[in-house]
Design a protein around this motif. Structure first.
Motif, mmCIF file in Angstrom:
data_model
loop_
_atom_site.group_PDB
_atom_site.id
_atom_site.type_symbol
_atom_site.label_atom_id
_atom_site.label_comp_id
_atom_site.label_asym_id
_atom_site.label_seq_id
_atom_site.Cartn_x
_atom_site.Cartn_y
_atom_site.Cartn_z
ATOM 1 N N PHE A 166 0.823 -1.210 0.000
ATOM 2 C CA PHE A 166 0.000 0.000 0.000
ATOM 3 C C PHE A 166 0.856 1.258 0.000
ATOM 4 O O PHE A 166 0.572 2.211 -0.734
ATOM 5 N N ALA A 197 -3.171 5.921 3.247
ATOM 6 C CA ALA A 197 -3.016 4.473 3.403
ATOM 7 C C ALA A 197 -4.069 3.882 4.331
ATOM 8 O O ALA A 197 -3.968 2.708 4.697
ATOM 9 N N GLY A 200 -5.565 0.453 3.450
ATOM 10 C CA GLY A 200 -4.616 -0.629 3.707
ATOM 11 C C GLY A 200 -4.441 -0.910 5.177
ATOM 12 O O GLY A 200 -4.297 -2.062 5.591
ATOM 13 N N SER A 278 -6.887 -1.714 -3.760
ATOM 14 C CA SER A 278 -6.024 -0.545 -3.920
ATOM 15 C C SER A 278 -4.766 -0.948 -4.700
ATOM 16 O O SER A 278 -4.114 -1.944 -4.402
#
Length: 283
Positions: A166, A197, A200, A278
């Motif tokens: 990520f 992030a 993630g 992602s």
């Protein structure tokens, strides 16, 4: 995608969903059966002895206020504490480690990732005997820290790998722009990198929590009574006599343990999907 392909995928998904859902429904059905209904009596069940005609909460009362309360309730509290602490420590450490691996260029970076991957594939059962002897010697046997530390060996390598992917997707220019505007490296990390992030981080935290929540080997090998978690406690349930299996109470405990997992998935469903996808598409 053509309508024919859509209908084909829908029909293909039906047996997959049934294969997944039926064992869960069977677990719920057993938790609502009394001892007589569990004997597969046709006159007390329906749908082929699948669901009881008169569901009862007797098994749930057994684990919360009955004879199994002293075994189940403390174990449930231990599971919550151990899993939350393990998840928090693992995510924080993995966040800093993944940031350093993705942003800094230093010798041995690939070795760290390779070591983390190797540790994640290491057989858990091979660690039990040396950990048992060591924990007994230093006083960590049957304690909360004595479970948190082994759980980190399960969750931390996986967390590092997931979060590294990520952080590598976040453009470095955004962090440099924040520093040009006067932000320190810590402020840029905290106010720019971490929010970007977040999907993630949530994905890593939930996977880490599930890994610790479902562990059985460490929980049953490194605890006795005080720090025993629910997966291990279910193995010690006993019936009213030595000839009776506490199937209903075990299934009721399993249903209760499954509820937090379902709640987490429902609450954070969008973040999980965003985290898992992602970086799948560039641009």
């Amino acid at each position: 995608m053509s309508p024919r392909v859509k209908w084909g995928l829908a029909l293909l998904s039906i047996p997959i969903m049934l294969w997944t859902v039926i064992p869960l429904l069977w677990m719920v059905a057993l938790s609502f059966k009394d001892a007589a209904s569990q004997s597969n009596a046709p006159d007390m069940n329906m749908f082929g002895n699948f669901w009881p005609k008169e569901p009862t909460l007797q098994n749930y009362r057994e684990i919360f206020v009955g004879s199994a309360r002293d075994l189940f309730v403390p174990a449930l509290m231990n599971s919550i504490i151990v899993c939350l602490v393990s998840t928090l420590i693992s995510v924080i450490l993995a966040m800093f480690c993944a940031y350093a691996i993705s942003r800094l260029d230093f010798p041995g970076k690939r070795i760290i990732l390779g070591t983390a991957l190797t540790v994640s594939f290491f057989p858990v059962i091979s660690l039990v005997t040396p950990l048992y002897d060591l924990w007994r010697a230093i006083g960590l046997f049957d304690t909360i820290p004595g479970l948190v530390l082994p759980y980190l060996s399960l969750t931390l390598p996986l967390s590092i790998w997931i979060m590294t992917a990520f952080f590598q997707q976040i453009p470095w220019e955004m962090e440099q722009a924040a520093q040009v505007d006067g932000a320190t490296s810590w402020q840029a990390f905290r106010k720019v990198i971490v929010p970007l992030a977040a999907p993630g981080v949530f994905t890593t935290a939930i996977i880490t929590f599930f890994t610790a929540w479902n562990d059985f080997v460490f929980a049953i090998s490194l605890t006795s009574e005080r720090a025993r978690t629910v997966p291990a406690a279910l193995a010690f349930f006993t019936g009213a006599s030595q000839f009776e299996q506490p199937t209903g109470a075990i299934m009721a405990g399993a249903v209760v343990v499954t509820i937090p997992v379902v709640i987490l998935v429902l609450v954070f469903q969008r973040r999980i999907v965003a985290g898992l996808t992602s970086g799948a598409v560039k641009g």
